[in-house]
Design a protein around this motif. Sequence first.
Motif, PDB file in Angstrom:
ATOM      1  N   LYS A 149       3.787  -7.086   0.665  1.00 14.27           N
ATOM      2  CA  LYS A 149       4.187  -6.677   2.018  1.00 14.27           C
ATOM      3  C   LYS A 149       4.180  -7.854   3.008  1.00 14.27           C
ATOM      4  O   LYS A 149       3.789  -8.968   2.671  1.00 14.27           O
ATOM      5  CB  LYS A 149       3.250  -5.559   2.502  1.00 14.27           C
ATOM      6  CG  LYS A 149       3.431  -4.244   1.727  1.00 14.27           C
ATOM      7  CD  LYS A 149       2.583  -3.123   2.324  1.00 14.27           C
ATOM      8  CE  LYS A 149       2.773  -1.824   1.537  1.00 14.27           C
ATOM      9  NZ  LYS A 149       1.956  -0.717   2.125  1.00 14.27           N
ATOM     10  N   CYS A 194       0.123  -8.264   4.301  1.00 13.81           N
ATOM     11  CA  CYS A 194      -1.043  -8.068   3.419  1.00 13.81           C
ATOM     12  C   CYS A 194      -0.574  -8.253   1.978  1.00 13.81           C
ATOM     13  O   CYS A 194       0.597  -8.484   1.728  1.00 13.81           O
ATOM     14  CB  CYS A 194      -1.643  -6.670   3.618  1.00 13.81           C
ATOM     15  SG  CYS A 194      -0.509  -5.333   3.172  1.00 13.81           S
ATOM     16  N   CYS A 222      -0.500  -6.046  -0.473  1.00 11.38           N
ATOM     17  CA  CYS A 222      -0.095  -4.843  -1.195  1.00 11.38           C
ATOM     18  C   CYS A 222       1.300  -4.991  -1.786  1.00 11.38           C
ATOM     19  O   CYS A 222       2.149  -5.655  -1.211  1.00 11.38           O
ATOM     20  CB  CYS A 222      -0.072  -3.641  -0.248  1.00 11.38           C
ATOM     21  SG  CYS A 222      -1.700  -3.145   0.303  1.00 11.38           S
ATOM     22  N   VAL A 270      -1.590   0.582  -0.626  1.00 10.24           N
ATOM     23  CA  VAL A 270      -2.093   0.501   0.750  1.00 10.24           C
ATOM     24  C   VAL A 270      -3.446  -0.214   0.777  1.00 10.24           C
ATOM     25  O   VAL A 270      -4.147  -0.261  -0.232  1.00 10.24           O
ATOM     26  CB  VAL A 270      -2.257   1.904   1.381  1.00 10.24           C
ATOM     27  CG1 VAL A 270      -0.905   2.552   1.632  1.00 10.24           C
ATOM     28  CG2 VAL A 270      -3.107   2.801   0.500  1.00 10.24           C
ATOM     29  N   CYS A 271      -3.765  -0.787   1.937  1.00  8.27           N
ATOM     30  CA  CYS A 271      -5.035  -1.490   2.115  1.00  8.27           C
ATOM     31  C   CYS A 271      -5.433  -1.379   3.585  1.00  8.27           C
ATOM     32  O   CYS A 271      -4.663  -0.843   4.386  1.00  8.27           O
ATOM     33  CB  CYS A 271      -4.893  -2.947   1.685  1.00  8.27           C
ATOM     34  SG  CYS A 271      -3.971  -3.935   2.882  1.00  8.27           S
ATOM     35  N   CYS A 285      -2.494  -2.560   6.107  1.00  5.48           N
ATOM     36  CA  CYS A 285      -1.309  -1.745   6.359  1.00  5.48           C
ATOM     37  C   CYS A 285      -1.681  -0.311   6.749  1.00  5.48           C
ATOM     38  O   CYS A 285      -0.857   0.420   7.279  1.00  5.48           O
ATOM     39  CB  CYS A 285      -0.304  -1.818   5.210  1.00  5.48           C
ATOM     40  SG  CYS A 285      -0.944  -1.517   3.576  1.00  5.48           S
TER      41      CYS A 285
HETATM   42 ZN   LIG Z   1      -1.667  -3.483   2.572  1.00  7.95          ZN
END
Ligand SMILES: [Zn+2]
Length: 484
Positions: free
Chosen positions: A26, A29, A31, A43-44, A47
Motif C-alpha cells: 500500500k 504501510c 500491507c 490491514v494494519c 491503514c
Molecule cells: Zn496497512
Amino acid sequence: MSAAASADYEMVVGLEVHVQLKTRTKAFCGCSADFGAPPNTNVCPVCLALPGALPVLNQHAVELAVGAALALDCKVNATSVFARKNYFYPDLPKGYQISQYDRPLAEKGWLTIGELDDGTPVRVGITRVHMEEDAGKSVHDRYAGATAIDLNRAGVPLIEIVSEPDMRSAADAGAYLRLLKQILSYSGVSDVSMEAGSLRVDANVSARIRGTTELGTKTEVKNMNSFSAVERALDAEFARQVALLESGGTVTQQTMLWDGAKGETRPARSKEESHDYRYFPEPDLPPLVLDMEWVARVGRAIPELPDARRKRMIEDYEISAADAELLTASAGMSEYFEAVARASLDPKAALNWVMGEVSAAVNAAGVPIDEFPVRPADLAELLRMVREEVVSHTAAKRVFARMVETGKPAAQVAAEEGLQKVGDDAALVGWIDEVLLENPAEAARYRSGETKLQGVLVGLVMKKSKGRADPRKVNQLLPERARA
Ligand SMILES: [Zn+2]
C-alpha cells in the motif's frame, strides 16, 4: 431532445481518472495491495488509522506515479505536498484521505487523441496528476439489513489524472480513455483493469450554445463501470441538460449517478453527493522532494509507448498500419507477437497466428496474454515445424489446441498425438487403398478418366490420416494406386 436542439448545443467534457499503481504494498504501510483477498485481511494499524500509527511513503508508488506523469508529457514538480482531504464516510476510517491538493506531483501534460481531416492533431490537456490513497469499500449484500466494511483497499496507492474540459463528444471521451489506458499499461505503472477497480472514471459534463466560449454549469457523473458506459452516460446527461436548458430551466451543479439498466443519469442521494472538502497539509508526511536527475532516469526507463511501437513494428516486420494498430491495442499482445516474430524469423506467419489462433484462444480462455500457456518460444517452434514440413498446416492447428490445453512444447505434442507429417510410402499407400476401397463409385469414375476427382480422393486421404499425410506425396501416389 430534438436533433435541432442538440445541434445548437455543444458538449463540454473533462474527465477525472483514478488509477491504481502496480505496487506490491500500500501507499503508506507494508500491507499487500492485492485485489480479491478475503475481507479485512490486508490491514494494519496504519491503514486502519489506529491511534499513534504513522504513514511511511512507498517509494515504488512514487516511482510509478512519476513514470505515469512523464508518459503523459506532464511537468513533474520538484516539490509536492501531501494534504488531508477531510470528509466523513463509513469506509474511510481516518475521516480523511491522504491526497495532494494545491501542490500536486505533476501538471500540464496532454494526450493526442486523433487528428482532424486536415491533419491537425486533437489534443486533450492534462491539468494535473497527483498521488492519493484509496478508501475502503462498503459491502451492502453480505448481511441482511446491515452494511459491512472491507478495508483491504484502504491505503492502496492511486494517482488521479485530471483532464482539461477539452473533449467535445462522448466519442472524444472514449478515445481519450482508451489511449490513456493503453499508455498506462505500456508504461507498466498499472494493471488498468476496470473489473478489478484499478481504473475508475468520473466525468464532468456541461452543455453550452455552440460558438460560445463560456462554460455552462457542470454536473459530475459517477458510477460508470466501462468505457462504453462512460460514453452512454455522457450522451444521456448531455441530452438531459439540453432538454432542461431548452425548456428555460437551469442546470444544478450536483453529482449524478449513471444507471446503465435504465440508460439514464439520476441525482445522487445526499450521502453519495460530493462533499465540501476541507484540505490542509498532512502533518505526518514531509513534502515530497524529488531529485530531478532521478526523475529524468525514471523517464528514460519508461518502456516504448504505443505510438512509437506502431511506427517501429510497421518498419521492422513490414506489416500494415491496420495490423500494427490491432496488435498494439494491448502491450502484452504486441510483445507476444514480437517475441514470436523474432524467434521464428517469420513475421508473416507470426502475424497470422497471433491475430488468428492466439487471439481466439486467449479470448476463449479469458486469461491475460502473459498467463497464456503457449509461450512465444513454443509457438515459434510450431511455426518452424510447419515451415520445415514436419507438420501440415491443418495438423499444426490441432497441435496448437493441445498446447493450449496442456502447456506442452510443440514437438512433444506432435509426437504424442502422432501428428507429424507422414511421408512414408507404406503408410500413405495403406490410407490411399482404404479410401479407394471405401469409395468404389468415386474410384471407378476416377479410373475411367474423371481426373477432377483426384482432389476429392486426396481430401479423403488427408481426413483419414487426421491431417498427417503429406499431400504432395499422396497426389503422386494416388494415380498408380488407382491403376493397381
Ligand atoms: Zn496497512
